[in-house]
Scaffold this motif. Structure first.
Motif, PDB file in Angstrom:
ATOM      1  N   LEU A 150       0.845  -1.193   0.000  1.00 19.08           N
ATOM      2  CA  LEU A 150       0.000   0.000   0.000  1.00 19.08           C
ATOM      3  C   LEU A 150       0.881   1.245   0.000  1.00 19.08           C
ATOM      4  O   LEU A 150       1.723   1.424   0.884  1.00 19.08           O
ATOM      5  N   PHE A 189       0.662   4.971   0.666  1.00 20.38           N
ATOM      6  CA  PHE A 189      -0.271   5.849   1.383  1.00 20.38           C
ATOM      7  C   PHE A 189       0.315   7.258   1.447  1.00 20.38           C
ATOM      8  O   PHE A 189       1.445   7.441   1.872  1.00 20.38           O
ATOM      9  N   SER A 212       0.532  -3.217  -6.178  1.00 21.12           N
ATOM     10  CA  SER A 212       0.481  -2.047  -5.303  1.00 21.12           C
ATOM     11  C   SER A 212      -0.817  -1.287  -5.489  1.00 21.12           C
ATOM     12  O   SER A 212      -1.415  -1.279  -6.567  1.00 21.12           O
ATOM     13  N   ASP A 213      -1.251  -0.667  -4.404  1.00 24.99           N
ATOM     14  CA  ASP A 213      -2.397   0.239  -4.429  1.00 24.99           C
ATOM     15  C   ASP A 213      -1.933   1.579  -3.889  1.00 24.99           C
ATOM     16  O   ASP A 213      -1.146   1.636  -2.932  1.00 24.99           O
ATOM     17  N   HIS A 214      -2.442   2.659  -4.481  1.00 22.98           N
ATOM     18  CA  HIS A 214      -2.139   4.006  -3.976  1.00 22.98           C
ATOM     19  C   HIS A 214      -3.432   4.607  -3.440  1.00 22.98           C
ATOM     20  O   HIS A 214      -4.438   4.646  -4.151  1.00 22.98           O
ATOM     21  N   SER A 215      -3.404   5.047  -2.190  1.00 26.28           N
ATOM     22  CA  SER A 215      -4.615   5.583  -1.583  1.00 26.28           C
ATOM     23  C   SER A 215      -4.272   6.687  -0.598  1.00 26.28           C
ATOM     24  O   SER A 215      -3.149   6.763  -0.081  1.00 26.28           O
ATOM     25  N   LEU A 249      -8.887   2.753   5.262  1.00 24.38           N
ATOM     26  CA  LEU A 249      -8.280   1.440   5.000  1.00 24.38           C
ATOM     27  C   LEU A 249      -7.619   0.861   6.244  1.00 24.38           C
ATOM     28  O   LEU A 249      -7.359  -0.340   6.310  1.00 24.38           O
ATOM     29  N   TYR A 307      -1.985  -6.508   2.840  1.00 24.48           N
ATOM     30  CA  TYR A 307      -0.728  -5.847   2.470  1.00 24.48           C
ATOM     31  C   TYR A 307       0.457  -6.410   3.251  1.00 24.48           C
ATOM     32  O   TYR A 307       0.370  -6.660   4.454  1.00 24.48           O
ATOM     33  N   ILE A 330       3.507  -1.238   4.058  1.00 29.36           N
ATOM     34  CA  ILE A 330       2.867   0.050   3.821  1.00 29.36           C
ATOM     35  C   ILE A 330       3.955   1.094   3.638  1.00 29.36           C
ATOM     36  O   ILE A 330       4.909   1.157   4.429  1.00 29.36           O
TER      37      ILE A 330
END
Length: 222
Positions: A10, A12, A41-44, A49, A58, A61
């Motif tokens: 993640l 962040f 990967s995630d971008h937030s 979350l 995940y 982070i």
């Protein structure tokens, strides 16, 4: 499919204070670097979350130039349990300008931002050239960035790189001025780099290798 191919990270980048213009570029480059390693990967910027359920998928982070108080108490508790479960944490640049009222986070990230001079070239002494985040570097690395002075620096950090304050203007920490470090903390693994203020830095191959090495170093082995 190798074990590393199943990893998920993640990115962040929530900000409640100063917002770096390099965040979007940094997230894009991180995603590309992770893709090459076959890491999803995630971008937030959604602090929602940060629940046990939301974080458990995940393996690490990344706090990408986060600023200010970005998690409420319930979210903080979930983050603590996440690290205690053996997961990884990476702090980039303003991650040290985050959560000043939370002692556990100070211990995790390793130090707090205090001040900085103007963006300029500086000499970095690479203290540990065996770590995956620094093994590609020569003993001396000249790099242009915004150089943080830190306060509340935790004792016992494994310093990877140290700034030479004689090489630039505005350093306030003396001979011991760590700018990147690693540690084990409360069950998890941690990597921090103070570099990454400028958009241009994310185009630099040496910095890209520094970032992906740092990320790989905190991933759980299982």
């Amino acid at each position: 499919m190798t074990a590393i191919a199943q990893k998920r990270v993640l990115i962040f980048s929530k900000t409640q204070g100063f917002r770096h213009s390099s965040i979007e570029k940094g997230a894009q480059v991180l995603k590309q670097l992770l893709d090459k390693e076959k890491i999803t990967s995630d971008h937030s910027e959604d602090a929602g979350l940060f629940t046990d359920q939301g974080l458990k998928k995940y393996d690490a982070i990344i706090f990408l130039s986060t600023t200010g108080n970005i998690l409420d108490e319930t979210q903080q508790d979930a983050f603590v349990r996440y690290i205690q479960s053996g997961k990884g944490f990476v702090g980039i640049h303003a991650a040290t300008d985050t959560e000043f009222d939370w002692p556990w986070y100070n211990g995790l990230v390793g130090a707090y931002f205090a001040s900085h001079p103007a963006v300029q070239n500086a000499k970095i002494d690479v203290v540990d050239r065996k770590h995956i985040a620094t093994k590609h570097l020569d003993p001396v690395w000249w790099h242009k960035d915004e150089w943080y002075n830190f306060k509340d620096v935790k004792e016992g950090l494994h310093v990877l790189m140290n700034l030479d304050e004689k090489s630039y203007n505005g350093g306030k920490m003396g001979d011991q001025h760590p700018i990147s470090w690693s540690q084990n903390y409360d069950g998890g693994k941690v990597f921090y780099t103070g570099l990454g203020h400028t958009e241009e830095s994310y185009d630099e191959p040496a910095f890209q290798k520094h970032l992906i090495g740092g990320i790989l170093s905190v991933l759980p082995k299982k």
